[in-house]
Motif scaffolding. Structure first.
Motif, PDB file in Angstrom:
ATOM      1  N   ALA A 524       0.929  -1.215   0.303  1.00  0.00           N
ATOM      2  CA  ALA A 524       0.373   0.160  -0.195  1.00  0.00           C
ATOM      3  C   ALA A 524       0.616   1.619   0.377  1.00  0.00           C
ATOM      4  CB  ALA A 524      -1.410   0.709   1.534  1.00  0.00           C
ATOM      5  N   GLY A 525       1.958   1.185   0.816  1.00  0.00           N
ATOM      6  CA  GLY A 525       2.857   2.104   0.011  1.00  0.00           C
ATOM      7  C   GLY A 525       4.025   2.650  -0.851  1.00  0.00           C
ATOM      8  N   GLY A 526       3.601   1.443  -1.191  1.00  0.00           N
ATOM      9  CA  GLY A 526       4.045   1.542  -2.867  1.00  0.00           C
ATOM     10  C   GLY A 526       6.189   2.293  -2.789  1.00  0.00           C
ATOM     11  N   GLU A 527       5.558   3.166  -3.712  1.00  0.00           N
ATOM     12  CA  GLU A 527       7.688   3.382  -4.053  1.00  0.00           C
ATOM     13  C   GLU A 527       7.220   5.001  -3.268  1.00  0.00           C
ATOM     14  OE1 GLU A 527       8.304   4.433  -7.985  1.00  0.00           O
ATOM     15  OE2 GLU A 527       7.728   2.335  -8.666  1.00  0.00           O
ATOM     16  N   SER A 528       6.203   5.733  -2.608  1.00  0.00           N
ATOM     17  CA  SER A 528       6.121   6.994  -1.633  1.00  0.00           C
ATOM     18  C   SER A 528       6.834   6.283  -0.352  1.00  0.00           C
ATOM     19  CB  SER A 528       4.699   7.513  -1.483  1.00  0.00           C
ATOM     20  OG  SER A 528       3.923   7.177  -2.439  1.00  0.00           O
ATOM     21  N   VAL A 529       7.038   5.601   0.175  1.00  0.00           N
ATOM     22  CA  VAL A 529       7.390   4.973   1.347  1.00  0.00           C
ATOM     23  C   VAL A 529       8.382   3.416   1.413  1.00  0.00           C
ATOM     24  CG1 VAL A 529       6.780   3.985   3.714  1.00  0.00           C
ATOM     25  CG2 VAL A 529       5.303   5.172   2.673  1.00  0.00           C
ATOM     26  N   LYS A 530       9.939   4.619   1.731  1.00  0.00           N
ATOM     27  CA  LYS A 530      10.995   3.786   1.690  1.00  0.00           C
ATOM     28  C   LYS A 530      11.906   3.217   3.201  1.00  0.00           C
ATOM     29  CE  LYS A 530      11.738   6.610  -2.819  1.00  0.00           C
ATOM     30  NZ  LYS A 530      13.098   7.638  -2.880  1.00  0.00           N
ATOM     31  N   VAL A 531      10.497   3.989   4.283  1.00  0.00           N
ATOM     32  CA  VAL A 531      11.716   3.682   5.006  1.00  0.00           C
ATOM     33  C   VAL A 531      10.412   3.213   6.236  1.00  0.00           C
ATOM     34  CG1 VAL A 531      12.654   4.680   6.981  1.00  0.00           C
ATOM     35  CG2 VAL A 531      13.077   5.787   5.040  1.00  0.00           C
ATOM     36  N   TRP A 532      10.349   1.873   6.672  1.00  0.00           N
ATOM     37  CA  TRP A 532       9.861   1.167   7.925  1.00  0.00           C
ATOM     38  C   TRP A 532      10.656   1.572   8.823  1.00  0.00           C
ATOM     39  CZ3 TRP A 532       4.682   1.136   6.234  1.00  0.00           C
ATOM     40  CH2 TRP A 532       4.707   1.142   4.856  1.00  0.00           C
ATOM     41  N   ASN A 533      10.277   0.860  10.203  1.00  0.00           N
ATOM     42  CA  ASN A 533      10.343   0.584  11.254  1.00  0.00           C
ATOM     43  C   ASN A 533      10.192  -1.471  11.066  1.00  0.00           C
ATOM     44  OD1 ASN A 533      11.393   2.809  12.584  1.00  0.00           O
ATOM     45  ND2 ASN A 533       9.468   2.532  13.626  1.00  0.00           N
ATOM     46  N   ILE A 534      11.352  -2.030  11.475  1.00  0.00           N
ATOM     47  CA  ILE A 534      10.537  -3.511  10.408  1.00  0.00           C
ATOM     48  C   ILE A 534      10.946  -4.384  12.207  1.00  0.00           C
ATOM     49  CG2 ILE A 534      12.981  -4.375  10.186  1.00  0.00           C
ATOM     50  CD1 ILE A 534      10.799  -5.779   8.597  1.00  0.00           C
ATOM     51  N   VAL A 535      10.966  -4.095  12.569  1.00  0.00           N
ATOM     52  CA  VAL A 535      10.798  -4.531  14.577  1.00  0.00           C
ATOM     53  C   VAL A 535      10.573  -3.465  15.585  1.00  0.00           C
ATOM     54  CG1 VAL A 535      11.515  -6.239  16.458  1.00  0.00           C
ATOM     55  CG2 VAL A 535      12.208  -6.282  14.225  1.00  0.00           C
ATOM     56  N   GLY A 536       9.950  -2.838  15.491  1.00  0.00           N
ATOM     57  CA  GLY A 536       9.523  -2.368  16.328  1.00  0.00           C
ATOM     58  C   GLY A 536       9.223  -2.769  18.414  1.00  0.00           C
ATOM     59  N   GLU A 537      10.172  -2.188  18.573  1.00  0.00           N
ATOM     60  CA  GLU A 537       9.805  -1.993  20.307  1.00  0.00           C
ATOM     61  C   GLU A 537       9.965  -4.071  20.696  1.00  0.00           C
ATOM     62  OE1 GLU A 537       8.966   0.009  22.714  1.00  0.00           O
ATOM     63  OE2 GLU A 537       8.985   1.758  20.763  1.00  0.00           O
ATOM     64  N   PRO A 538      11.620  -3.996  20.317  1.00  0.00           N
ATOM     65  CA  PRO A 538      11.625  -5.644  20.379  1.00  0.00           C
ATOM     66  C   PRO A 538      12.021  -5.742  21.846  1.00  0.00           C
ATOM     67  CG  PRO A 538      13.591  -5.073  19.355  1.00  0.00           C
ATOM     68  CD  PRO A 538      12.435  -3.880  19.970  1.00  0.00           C
ATOM     69  N   LEU A 539      12.306  -5.116  23.261  1.00  0.00           N
ATOM     70  CA  LEU A 539      12.571  -4.416  24.315  1.00  0.00           C
ATOM     71  C   LEU A 539      11.537  -4.336  25.260  1.00  0.00           C
ATOM     72  CD1 LEU A 539      16.153  -2.946  24.498  1.00  0.00           C
ATOM     73  CD2 LEU A 539      15.929  -5.323  23.881  1.00  0.00           C
ATOM     74  N   ASP A 540      10.417  -3.655  24.743  1.00  0.00           N
ATOM     75  CA  ASP A 540       9.125  -3.994  25.194  1.00  0.00           C
ATOM     76  C   ASP A 540       8.771  -4.855  25.910  1.00  0.00           C
ATOM     77  OD1 ASP A 540       7.378  -3.533  26.860  1.00  0.00           O
ATOM     78  OD2 ASP A 540       6.383  -2.281  25.309  1.00  0.00           O
ATOM     79  N   LYS A 541       8.712  -5.369  27.502  1.00  0.00           N
ATOM     80  CA  LYS A 541       8.002  -6.353  28.068  1.00  0.00           C
ATOM     81  C   LYS A 541       6.836  -6.917  28.661  1.00  0.00           C
ATOM     82  CE  LYS A 541      12.270  -8.106  28.115  1.00  0.00           C
ATOM     83  NZ  LYS A 541      12.409  -9.017  27.000  1.00  0.00           N
ATOM     84  N   THR A 542       5.793  -5.130  28.521  1.00  0.00           N
ATOM     85  CA  THR A 542       4.451  -4.880  28.139  1.00  0.00           C
ATOM     86  C   THR A 542       4.017  -6.619  27.997  1.00  0.00           C
ATOM     87  OG1 THR A 542       4.758  -2.950  28.053  1.00  0.00           O
ATOM     88  CG2 THR A 542       2.285  -3.378  27.599  1.00  0.00           C
ATOM     89  N   MET A 543       3.067  -6.868  28.909  1.00  0.00           N
ATOM     90  CA  MET A 543       2.313  -7.959  28.250  1.00  0.00           C
ATOM     91  C   MET A 543       0.296  -7.509  28.634  1.00  0.00           C
ATOM     92  SD  MET A 543       3.336 -10.371  28.280  1.00  0.00           S
ATOM     93  CE  MET A 543       2.662 -11.514  27.852  1.00  0.00           C
ATOM     94  N   ASP A 544      -0.369  -6.942  27.640  1.00  0.00           N
ATOM     95  CA  ASP A 544      -1.546  -6.770  27.672  1.00  0.00           C
ATOM     96  C   ASP A 544      -2.524  -7.271  27.254  1.00  0.00           C
ATOM     97  OD1 ASP A 544      -1.271  -5.274  25.167  1.00  0.00           O
ATOM     98  OD2 ASP A 544      -1.320  -3.535  26.460  1.00  0.00           O
ATOM     99  N   ALA A 545      -3.681  -7.282  26.082  1.00  0.00           N
ATOM    100  CA  ALA A 545      -4.660  -7.688  25.844  1.00  0.00           C
ATOM    101  C   ALA A 545      -4.287  -7.759  24.415  1.00  0.00           C
ATOM    102  CB  ALA A 545      -5.747  -7.025  25.771  1.00  0.00           C
ATOM    103  N   ASN A 546      -3.381  -7.100  23.894  1.00  0.00           N
ATOM    104  CA  ASN A 546      -2.893  -6.685  22.698  1.00  0.00           C
ATOM    105  C   ASN A 546      -1.319  -6.978  22.003  1.00  0.00           C
ATOM    106  OD1 ASN A 546      -4.861  -5.755  21.557  1.00  0.00           O
ATOM    107  ND2 ASN A 546      -4.228  -3.448  22.591  1.00  0.00           N
ATOM    108  N   THR A 547      -0.495  -8.018  23.617  1.00  0.00           N
ATOM    109  CA  THR A 547       0.413  -8.781  22.645  1.00  0.00           C
ATOM    110  C   THR A 547       0.578  -9.620  22.109  1.00  0.00           C
ATOM    111  OG1 THR A 547       1.603  -7.137  25.115  1.00  0.00           O
ATOM    112  CG2 THR A 547       3.016  -8.768  24.958  1.00  0.00           C
ATOM    113  N   PHE A 548       1.111  -9.973  21.734  1.00  0.00           N
ATOM    114  CA  PHE A 548       1.632 -11.701  20.554  1.00  0.00           C
ATOM    115  C   PHE A 548       3.110 -11.290  20.580  1.00  0.00           C
ATOM    116  CE2 PHE A 548       1.678 -13.590  16.979  1.00  0.00           C
ATOM    117  CZ  PHE A 548       0.814 -15.470  17.839  1.00  0.00           C
ATOM    118  N   ASN A 549       3.287 -12.278  20.990  1.00  0.00           N
ATOM    119  CA  ASN A 549       4.991 -13.263  21.011  1.00  0.00           C
ATOM    120  C   ASN A 549       5.289 -13.958  19.366  1.00  0.00           C
ATOM    121  OD1 ASN A 549       8.070 -13.649  21.660  1.00  0.00           O
ATOM    122  ND2 ASN A 549       7.478 -14.670  23.410  1.00  0.00           N
TER     123      ASN A 549
END
Length: 738
Positions: A524-549
């Motif tokens: 969807a980003g196509g050629e307009s988006v050349k930069v992404w965070n491939i992995v976000g918050e890998p050090l975050d130890k939060t555990m809630d309803a929206n956490t999936f390991n």
């Protein structure tokens, strides 16, 4: 840095001079400008922010700000402010798996597509956000995907016809529990063939019921049956009331709780298929005693308990429904007297007659030499289709001789030489001295998490659960056990069939689910988006309803490699992929940087995976405590120094600034003094300059601020007010960009 500050130093004066013939007014008002106006004019003297950026043509540095895709698409003042002051926008926080999810389980990438199209033909750089993270996921949906397949247990059902009288000769008589008669005749309605006529006009059945000798089919016992059904036709009203319907089994009388009328009978009309429950006290029914459940042959009688009954019976049927439970039994009845069973640790166990006359039993130990932690052994072969995993308990009857073995270390169960300790002895199970304890010893098989000390339970090891044949030993863990034992029962229960998904199946499922998001959003980003965070918050130890390991299913290292591959395979352009993590001022930033750098090295250890850079979400705090503030600045310098040594692209994003007092409490923006705002602006300038000084120019990928405008109730200081008027933070950013 100059922070403009004016005070009013004069007062207004007005002089009026009245001249002859002519009115003349001279006004001379001399004031300094109010501080707020002066500050506004001073800040207005600065140029647009991005004009202060020093960079050469090859520099990758971009100055950006967070802005939601919807706000950008409105093209109002926020949009124009971005165009004037920034190189681009960060929209990642506004487009996530959770808020992009549609009701059918697919993703809506329309927001990304719209903003990607909107920046085409402009100088705006678009930063797409996070492609893979353990946070912000639709965890409930993912967990549903790997739920086991459950095939409900379906009990075996069937019926045994006791009597339908069709093969009987007309006139055949059946015995009665009392007087009168029961004779086979034709159906008085002439429809259903033969039936049993109970009583006559002249000789009513007075509390007397027809009897039937029942022999159940091979493998069936009375306890398997759940109800008895009969067809009944009351003659006139003979016996329609009275004391009610009765069932007799081997002469034992059971009241079903209804008379023939409430049972559904009407005069001279067949009541077909009337049901009497055998395991419910709710009328019409009764509870079959346990001692009768094992019967395979018995005498059955059924009918109306009345002083003057006359009726027809037909189609007497018993319906069975196997409950999904049963036992594998050792009871010694088929053994020869004197048969000896081996023991785990010597001594003797011999089949003898029970001194109390119950049949054959096993005599363990002797008076002279009681069994010393030694238990009789039995070779077990489970029924076809059964494994040890189907079994839920072991029970046995025990008669302690003179109380020998009553205490000790508890009942032991030994399976193929593996000793399992119930931690509860015969005394704990209620076994008396010199008397039988029938059904008292019941050792449950439980999960490890369910077992407690002394609870009389054991945990069957996983490697034994698949056994269909094995050696079993059981007994009291005592140095002087002397007893009779009998009726050793292994109890099984047929539960629902649960088919768990294999680790490989789960990995395949979540690899595909990851690709649905990464492939879809990158496309969807196509050629307009050349930069992404491939992995976000890998050090975050939060555990809630929206956490999936993701690592739990794809591998702790492999999940990141998979994400990188999916992104690069999907994109039609070369991407710059960053690992992104939040750094708060309260963190040990140097240690956290080390952890993040080590993590990236582990991902790249395959010499295939490539992470282009680090995206640090930096939440800074200016402390009014001088010592704390000095430590804050030192941590910032250390952070950038460690990142610079990686040789990778470095980006600072979500850059925010707050002020805390000497007690560590944040100060609301509406309550900040001019000096506090100036100090915060100086600190953000320090951070930006440290970044530009420490990171090599060709590795400076840019800085992005968390928010353009601040709120009076918040703590975050921003370069513009909510009305898009510049404030002191604007000057701090200018100084940082120079």
């Amino acid at each position: 840095m100059k922070y403009f500050n004016h005070k009013i130093i004069g007062i207004a004066m007005m002089c009026a001079t009245v001249m002859a013939c002519t009115d003349k007014y001279d006004c001379n008002l001399q004031v300094e400008k109010p501080e707020e106006v002066a500050n506004s004019e001073y800040l207005a003297s600065f140029d647009l922010l991005k004009s202060y950026i020093t960079r050469d043509a090859s520099s990758p540095f971009k100055f950006t700000a967070n802005l939601s895709s919807t706000d950008f698409l409105k093209k109002d003042i926020a949009y124009s402010t971005i165009l004037s002051n920034f190189d681009g926008i960060d929209i990642g926080g506004s487009i996530t798996p959770v808020n992009s999810l549609k009701e059918d389980g697919s993703f809506d990438f329309g927001g990304m597509q719209l903003v990607a199209d909107a920046v085409k033909g402009t100088d705006i750089t678009l930063y797409g956000g996070t492609l893979c993270s353990n946070q912000g996921q639709r965890t409930a949906y993912y967990n549903e995907l790997i739920q086991p397949i459950i095939i409900p247990f379906v009990p075996e059902k069937g019926k045994t016809v006791i009597c339908d009288f069709e093969n009987d000769e007309l006139g055949k008589a059946y015995g009665m529990t009392g007087g009168s008669q029961a004779v086979v005749e034709n159906d008085p309605d002439g429809k259903s063939g033969k039936a049993l006529h109970v009583g006559t006009d002249d000789n009513k059945a007075a509390y007397s019921h027809p009897k039937f000798n029942v022999k159940l089919p091979e493998g069936r016992k009375l306890g398997d049956y759940v109800n008895l059904t009969i067809d009944m036709r009351i003659v006139n009203e003979d016996g329609i009331y009275g004391a009610g319907m009765r069932v007799f089994i081997n002469g034992k009388e059971f009241n079903v709780g209804m008379n023939a009328k409430t049972f559904g009978c009407n005069p001279n009309t067949w009541n077909r298929g009337a049901v009497i429950s055998l395991n419910s006290a709710t009328a019409p029914g009764f509870i079959l005693p346990d001692e009768m459940k094992g019967l395979t042959e018995f005498e059955l009688a059924v009918g109306s308990a009345s002083g003057g009954a006359q009726y027809f019976l037909d189609n007497i049927v018993m319906n069975y429904e196997l409950p999904g439970t049963g036992v594998t039994k050792i009871d010694f009845e088929k053994d020869e007297l004197g048969t000896s069973y081996p023991m785990t640790n010597g001594n003797s166990s011999v089949v003898e007659n029970d001194p109390e006359g119950s049949g054959k039993v096993l005599h363990v130990g002797t008076a002279a030499t009681p069994s010393n932690r030694s238990y009789p052994k039995f070779n077990i072969k489970l029924p076809n289709g059964k494994t040890l995993a189907d079994y839920i308990a072991l029970s046995l009857d025990m008669h302690l001789i003179d109380g020998k073995g009553k205490y000790g270390s508890g009942m032991k169960v030994v399976i193929n030489g593996v000793e399992l300790d119930s931690q509860k002895g015969p005394n704990g199970f209620g076994c008396p001295d010199n008397a039988w304890a029938r059904d008292a010893i019941y050792i449950k098989f439980v999960k490890k998490s369910e077992k407690e000390d002394g609870d009389g339970c054991i945990v069957i090891p996983e490697n034994l659960k698949s056994l269909t044949e094995f050696e079993l030993a059981v007994g009291s863990g005592s140095g002087e056990w002397h007893a009779y034992i009998d009726n050793i029962n292994l109890h099984w229960k047929a539960d629902d069939t649960i088919i768990e998904k294999t680790p490989e199946e789960k990995k395949n499922i979540f690899t595909e689910e990851m690709n649905k998001w990464i492939g879809g959003i990158v496309n969807a980003g196509g050629e307009s988006v050349k930069v992404w965070n491939i992995v976000g918050e890998p050090l975050d130890k939060t555990m809630d309803a929206n956490t999936f390991n993701w690592g739990e299913y794809l591998g702790e290292v492999e999940y990141a490699r998979t994400a990188v591959k999916q992104a690069r395979d999907t994109a039609k352009i070369d991407l710059n992929l960053f690992v992104s993590n939040t750094f708060n001022q309260s963190d040990e930033m140097g240690q956290k940087a080390d952890e993040l750098i080590a993590l990236v090295k582990s991902w790249e250890a395959d010499d295939v995976t490539r992470i282009d850079g680090y995206n640090i979400l930096l939440h800074a705090v200016y402390s009014k405590d001088a010592t704390s503030q000095k430590a804050n600045e030192k941590m910032i310098s250390e952070l950038f120094d460690k990142l610079a040594q990686t040789g990778k692209l470095i980006r600072v994003s979500d850059l925010s600034m707050m002020v805390e007092d000497t007690e560590g409490k944040f100060i609301q923006t509406s309550k900040l003094t001019a000096d506090e705002r100036s100090a915060a602006a100086n600190y953000i300038a320090f951070i930006m300059k440290e970044y530009r000084k420490t990171i090599a120019s060709d590795k400076q990928y840019g800085i992005s601020i968390s928010s353009m405008t601040e709120t009076s109730t918040g703590n975050k200081i921003c370069p513009w007010t909510s009305g898009y008027n510049r404030n002191g933070m604007y000057e701090g950013i200018v100084e940082g960009l120079k």
